[in-house]
Design an enzyme around this catalytic site. Sequence first.
Site, PDB file in Angstrom:
ATOM      1  N   HIS A 262       5.032 -33.038 -45.307  1.00 11.86           N
ATOM      2  CA  HIS A 262       3.777 -33.567 -45.845  1.00 11.86           C
ATOM      3  C   HIS A 262       3.135 -34.559 -44.863  1.00 11.86           C
ATOM      4  O   HIS A 262       1.969 -34.406 -44.484  1.00 11.86           O
ATOM      5  CB  HIS A 262       4.062 -34.268 -47.178  1.00 11.86           C
ATOM      6  N   GLU A 263       3.898 -35.560 -44.446  1.00  4.43           N
ATOM      7  CA  GLU A 263       3.350 -36.564 -43.534  1.00  4.43           C
ATOM      8  C   GLU A 263       3.053 -35.939 -42.172  1.00  4.43           C
ATOM      9  O   GLU A 263       2.096 -36.338 -41.496  1.00  4.43           O
ATOM     10  CB  GLU A 263       4.316 -37.737 -43.388  1.00  4.43           C
ATOM     11  N   HIS A 266      -0.429 -34.600 -42.270  1.00  6.87           N
ATOM     12  CA  HIS A 266      -1.391 -35.677 -41.992  1.00  6.87           C
ATOM     13  C   HIS A 266      -1.456 -35.945 -40.486  1.00  6.87           C
ATOM     14  O   HIS A 266      -2.539 -36.091 -39.909  1.00  6.87           O
ATOM     15  CB  HIS A 266      -0.944 -36.975 -42.678  1.00  6.87           C
ATOM     16  N   GLU A 292      -5.580 -34.981 -47.431  1.00 11.41           N
ATOM     17  CA  GLU A 292      -4.502 -34.506 -48.304  1.00 11.41           C
ATOM     18  C   GLU A 292      -4.434 -32.986 -48.343  1.00 11.41           C
ATOM     19  O   GLU A 292      -3.378 -32.415 -48.590  1.00 11.41           O
ATOM     20  CB  GLU A 292      -4.662 -35.069 -49.717  1.00 11.41           C
TER      21      GLU A 292
END
Length: 495
Positions: A262-263, A266, A292
């Site tokens: 997830h990160e 980003h 997101e």
Amino acid sequence: MKKINELKEYVRNIDRLEYTYNLVSYDNMIFMPKKALEQRSEVLGYLSTEIFKLRTSDKIKEFIDYFDPIMDTLNDLDKAIIKNIKKNYDQIKNIPEDKYREFMMAAPISEAAWEEAKEKNDFSIYEPHLEKMVKFSREFAEYYGYEDNKYDALLNIYEPGMTVKKLDKIFGELRDGILEILEYIEKSNKFIKRDVLKGKFSIEKQRELSKELLKLIKFDMEAGRLDESMHPFTTNFWNKDVRVTTHYYEEDLMSNIFSVIHEGGHGLYEQHIADELVGTGLGTGVSMGIHESQSRFYENIVGRSNEFLSVILSLIKNKFPEFKDVNLDEFYEAVNYVEPSLIRTEADELTYSLHIIIRYEIEKLLINGEIEVKDLPKIWNEKYVEYLGVEPKNDSEGVLQDVHWSDGSFGYFPSYALGNLYGGQLLSALLKENENAIIDLKNGNISFIDEWLKEKIHKYGCIYEPEELIINATGEKLLTKYYLEYLKKKYMKIY
């Protein structure tokens, strides 16, 4: 040319100061000794005030007034720079400087209070600090200005152009669609074995695995780094210095795996921003919803796909012998198991957006003064029973579970669910160009997805507004149907 170059140097100085502020803030979250908190908040308050002065100065107004009549003669990049400084100027010009400084000094102290309250499971430690953040946010909403709903002013900070009126419709459709799929699953007799994910997993080996996962999704470790924090997050300074963090649990391997992916999503967005945008005020993601969409695209659409999980499972087996007899089908089903739960960050892909809708509804009430901070634990618990049929046993797994409100980030939470929706729409457009893009993941081949997202989303930074960017990428404004179609296809196949 002389005037535009003067403007660009002025804006670059703002970006240099923001780089410094973000670096100090990152150190505050990761490395700073606890006793330095008050001194650090003074430094952050000073830096943020200097940035505020530059953004709202007479010089900025002079630039805006000079270029406004001749915008049509400028190239797209220069137009975007001027539009961006005007947007920032209009948003914050009415906030008194001393009020802004007070807010920026209070935020890190509030974050520390949240951390202590969560650790001690005691909302009362955090309550006075949160009251202060809510008061600031209500006041700032008035300074920002709005037409219909005070909460609109805060939404617009994180998702330019979004309003309560639009979001109520979008989230209403999303909620109804998710509940329909959830009802189907609850009636299903499918049994999914989940104990294949259980075990005790060395933190050191998890750290090694994290770096392998970042390499797998093409995160450039020479332009970024991985650290540990209580609540995983990503910070970019410029595109050659992007920091991602995760949190390790010895008894929950999956938490870290999907946190890192997830990160990393980003981080990829920030690393792929075009070099020409660095120092222009445009060298970051255009909105938190679009941001997101990238993290959740990588975490869920890529990371939880059967194809990519086959690669992840191989990496896990190399580190953890507990998984030697686990086959792909049972691993895929266990990872994608649906069960309404209490913790947002650990929620399954289907019910995750319901956690966001709960926070959105609470934030609207709080900012508009319909409820107060003291009411939050009770209202939080009631919403969880209403939407997910579960009730927190304590505040740490309830109202204290998220860090976001501690620094006054009201209006941020809707970005997560908007990100899911953007991601579903981007997936549909991507597959029209290459129907094998997901299938190719089983070989660890993420190149097409990486390049497509870079070309359609990442490289533009803040040049386009979110709506314009999504139209350019997919040919349509944001629609709920694509994400709901993706969820329905996936979960009706599993269940």
